[in-house]
Scaffold this motif. Sequence first.
Motif, short mmCIF file in Angstrom:
data_model
loop_
_atom_site.label_atom_id
_atom_site.label_comp_id
_atom_site.label_asym_id
_atom_site.label_seq_id
_atom_site.Cartn_x
_atom_site.Cartn_y
_atom_site.Cartn_z
N LEU A 31 0.87 -1.18 0.00
CA LEU A 31 0.00 0.00 0.00
C LEU A 31 0.90 1.23 0.00
O LEU A 31 1.59 1.50 0.98
N LYS A 32 0.89 1.95 -1.13
CA LYS A 32 1.70 3.16 -1.23
C LYS A 32 0.81 4.37 -0.95
O LYS A 32 -0.23 4.56 -1.58
N ILE A 33 1.24 5.18 0.01
CA ILE A 33 0.44 6.30 0.50
C ILE A 33 1.17 7.61 0.29
O ILE A 33 2.36 7.73 0.58
N LEU A 34 0.45 8.60 -0.21
CA LEU A 34 0.95 9.97 -0.33
C LEU A 34 0.14 10.86 0.61
O LEU A 34 -1.09 10.88 0.52
N LYS A 50 1.39 16.58 -11.12
CA LYS A 50 2.67 16.02 -11.60
C LYS A 50 3.26 15.07 -10.57
O LYS A 50 3.76 13.99 -10.91
N LEU A 51 3.19 15.47 -9.30
CA LEU A 51 3.74 14.66 -8.23
C LEU A 51 3.02 13.31 -8.13
O LEU A 51 3.65 12.26 -7.97
N ILE A 52 1.71 13.34 -8.25
CA ILE A 52 0.92 12.11 -8.19
C ILE A 52 1.28 11.19 -9.36
O ILE A 52 1.39 9.97 -9.19
N SER A 53 1.52 11.76 -10.53
CA SER A 53 1.90 10.95 -11.69
C SER A 53 3.24 10.28 -11.48
O SER A 53 3.44 9.12 -11.86
N ILE A 54 4.16 11.00 -10.83
CA ILE A 54 5.49 10.45 -10.58
C ILE A 54 5.46 9.42 -9.46
O ILE A 54 6.02 8.32 -9.58
N CYS A 55 4.80 9.76 -8.37
CA CYS A 55 4.77 8.90 -7.18
C CYS A 55 3.87 7.68 -7.39
O CYS A 55 4.16 6.60 -6.90
N ASP A 56 2.76 7.87 -8.10
CA ASP A 56 1.79 6.81 -8.39
C ASP A 56 1.35 6.08 -7.12
O ASP A 56 1.46 4.85 -7.03
N PRO A 57 0.80 6.81 -6.14
CA PRO A 57 0.37 6.15 -4.90
C PRO A 57 -0.95 5.42 -5.08
O PRO A 57 -1.69 5.66 -6.03
N ASP A 58 -1.23 4.54 -4.14
CA ASP A 58 -2.53 3.87 -4.11
C ASP A 58 -3.57 4.72 -3.40
O ASP A 58 -4.74 4.72 -3.77
N VAL A 59 -3.12 5.43 -2.37
CA VAL A 59 -4.00 6.25 -1.55
C VAL A 59 -3.37 7.63 -1.40
O VAL A 59 -2.16 7.76 -1.19
N ILE A 60 -4.20 8.67 -1.50
CA ILE A 60 -3.74 10.06 -1.36
C ILE A 60 -4.56 10.74 -0.28
O ILE A 60 -5.80 10.73 -0.32
N LEU A 61 -3.87 11.32 0.70
CA LEU A 61 -4.53 12.16 1.70
C LEU A 61 -4.01 13.58 1.55
O LEU A 61 -2.81 13.82 1.63
N MET A 62 -4.94 14.53 1.32
CA MET A 62 -4.57 15.93 1.21
C MET A 62 -5.31 16.72 2.28
O MET A 62 -6.52 16.55 2.46
N MET A 94 -10.19 18.07 4.41
CA MET A 94 -9.45 16.84 4.08
C MET A 94 -10.06 16.20 2.85
O MET A 94 -11.29 16.18 2.68
N LEU A 95 -9.20 15.65 2.00
CA LEU A 95 -9.62 14.90 0.82
C LEU A 95 -8.86 13.58 0.79
O LEU A 95 -7.63 13.57 0.91
N LEU A 96 -9.58 12.48 0.64
CA LEU A 96 -8.97 11.16 0.58
C LEU A 96 -9.36 10.52 -0.75
O LEU A 96 -10.55 10.37 -1.05
N TYR A 97 -8.36 10.15 -1.55
CA TYR A 97 -8.57 9.50 -2.84
C TYR A 97 -7.87 8.14 -2.83
O TYR A 97 -6.75 8.02 -2.32
N SER A 98 -8.50 7.15 -3.44
CA SER A 98 -7.91 5.81 -3.44
C SER A 98 -8.19 5.07 -4.74
O SER A 98 -9.31 5.13 -5.28
N LYS A 99 -7.18 4.37 -5.25
CA LYS A 99 -7.38 3.44 -6.36
C LYS A 99 -8.07 2.18 -5.88
O LYS A 99 -8.76 1.51 -6.65
N LEU A 100 -7.84 1.84 -4.62
CA LEU A 100 -8.35 0.60 -4.05
C LEU A 100 -9.69 0.85 -3.37
O LEU A 100 -9.96 1.96 -2.89
N ALA A 101 -10.48 -0.18 -3.28
CA ALA A 101 -11.82 -0.05 -2.73
C ALA A 101 -11.78 0.42 -1.27
O ALA A 101 -10.99 -0.07 -0.47
N LEU A 102 -12.66 1.37 -0.97
CA LEU A 102 -12.82 1.87 0.40
C LEU A 102 -14.22 1.49 0.90
O LEU A 102 -15.20 1.63 0.18
N SER A 103 -14.28 1.04 2.13
CA SER A 103 -15.58 0.74 2.75
C SER A 103 -15.59 1.31 4.16
O SER A 103 -14.57 1.79 4.66
#
Length: 281
Positions: A31-34, A50-62, A94-103
């Motif tokens: 699980l790669k987290i930014l 650009k940073l997200i494209s380079i880092c390619d995380p699974d989950v992003i918290l801003m 807060m904003l949380l984005y994920s490629k993986l399923a969240l429940s």
Amino acid sequence: MFYLLYLIFPFTVLGKKQIITGIRTDGIQNLKILIANVYQENRQSGEYHKLISICDPDVILMVETNKWWQKEMDSIQNTYTHQLKAPLENTYGMLLYSKLALSEKKVNYLVKSDIPSMEATVELRSGQKVKLFCLHPEPPVPQENPKSTERDKEILIVGAKAKESNIPVIVMGDLNDVAWSYTTELFGKVSGLLDPRRGRGFFNSFNAKYWLLRFPLDHIFCSTDFALSSIKRLASCGSDHFPMCVDLKYTPSAEMQNEQLEVSNDDLLLAKEKILADIDG
């Protein structure tokens, strides 16, 4: 000076690692987290894309994200199809984005009605579920709020909730507290969660605008069943915080090698006292 050196020594490369290093293989347990405090008035949203494209995380918290930031970042929803959002204009959005399923997604207001935290369960590619807690507590600021009561309370409430989880746990966010503070140490003991920075470096994330005075305020903690694949401090993208990217691998066997934190009755009593403390206003 000697006491400060004693406090920060565990975070140097000479300190003992709390978490073992894991070799990334197929990645289905990774699980790669930014995490990024964007600084609400910052307008360099393109740099984060650009940073997200380079880092390619699974989950992003801003954090420090308002409606403007949500509008700017929502274009990543095609890739990050699972979200949890609490945009606010008071620097605590807060904003949380994920490629993986969240429940089991929740936005909580644990201490104050205008300061959110988040919790959700993310499913790794292997099918393993992991509990996520995201927070950005109110800092002690002399001209606004001189006490750390609210911050300590929120951190320790999340620590207690993490301890109760029956699945692996990750806690992340801008805690507005240094990694070696008494409250962060107490959080570790109460929650049983480990800090991947120990024995690897400070990874100072604030203040990006002043090279001489920088501190580790942006954190990711995990339960003892993880190994660390990588940890990086990234470019600031116009914020006063550097983003952090941490890649954790769920590794049940790591529990035998990772540090096991001990908590005393005095620690538990102090944590309970702080959690039950009255909040003015």
